[in-house]
Design a protein around this motif. Sequence first.
Motif, mmCIF file in Angstrom:
data_model
loop_
_atom_site.group_PDB
_atom_site.id
_atom_site.type_symbol
_atom_site.label_atom_id
_atom_site.label_comp_id
_atom_site.label_asym_id
_atom_site.label_seq_id
_atom_site.Cartn_x
_atom_site.Cartn_y
_atom_site.Cartn_z
ATOM 1 N N PRO A 51 13.200 94.610 -5.250
ATOM 2 C CA PRO A 51 13.817 93.576 -6.091
ATOM 3 C C PRO A 51 14.634 94.156 -7.252
ATOM 4 O O PRO A 51 15.470 93.461 -7.817
ATOM 5 C CB PRO A 51 12.627 92.762 -6.600
ATOM 6 C CG PRO A 51 11.432 93.621 -6.412
ATOM 7 C CD PRO A 51 11.740 94.583 -5.326
ATOM 8 N N GLU A 52 14.432 95.412 -7.595
ATOM 9 C CA GLU A 52 15.156 96.024 -8.718
ATOM 10 C C GLU A 52 16.479 96.647 -8.298
ATOM 11 O O GLU A 52 17.513 96.370 -8.886
ATOM 12 C CB GLU A 52 14.286 97.090 -9.390
ATOM 13 C CG GLU A 52 13.059 96.548 -10.088
ATOM 14 C CD GLU A 52 13.414 95.717 -11.313
ATOM 15 O OE1 GLU A 52 14.302 96.129 -12.078
ATOM 16 O OE2 GLU A 52 12.798 94.655 -11.492
ATOM 17 N N CYS A 53 16.441 97.535 -7.289
ATOM 18 C CA CYS A 53 17.650 98.287 -6.946
ATOM 19 C C CYS A 53 18.230 97.927 -5.586
ATOM 20 O O CYS A 53 19.319 98.375 -5.239
ATOM 21 C CB CYS A 53 17.380 99.797 -7.004
ATOM 22 S SG CYS A 53 16.320 100.410 -5.673
ATOM 23 N N GLY A 54 17.522 97.130 -4.772
ATOM 24 C CA GLY A 54 18.042 96.715 -3.476
ATOM 25 C C GLY A 54 17.818 97.729 -2.358
ATOM 26 O O GLY A 54 18.266 97.510 -1.231
ATOM 27 N N ASN A 55 17.136 98.833 -2.624
ATOM 28 C CA ASN A 55 16.824 99.831 -1.601
ATOM 29 C C ASN A 55 15.951 99.184 -0.523
ATOM 30 O O ASN A 55 15.137 98.307 -0.809
ATOM 31 C CB ASN A 55 16.105 101.017 -2.242
ATOM 32 C CG ASN A 55 15.856 102.144 -1.275
ATOM 33 O OD1 ASN A 55 16.617 102.358 -0.340
ATOM 34 N ND2 ASN A 55 14.783 102.880 -1.501
#
Length: 102
Positions: free
Chosen positions: A64-68
């Motif tokens: 949810p933070e970086c989309g990885n």
Amino acid sequence: MEFCPQCKSMMMPKDGMMVCRKCGHKLPKANSESLVSKTEQLSRIVPVLEQESAGLPTTTARCPECGNNVAYWWLRQLRSADESEVRFFRCTKCSNTWREYD
């Protein structure tokens, strides 16, 4: 360490005398005898959690933070035994940690 000459039990210092713990036999305490007890705090090295992540399995999960799209995962029983486990994820890129409830 002093042992009782009568019953062979260990003697303990008490009021300037050596007294048998079992039979109560008393002997005068020699001036050279002393009781010393030392304890020492040992330092411990605690492993860092980031190093632990390398041994965890990975799965496809969107951070949810970086989309990885790749994350480590593990399960923990947080509540009582009759409730389901909680799945934790840690992003392989930014190390963000989140949980998924079933």
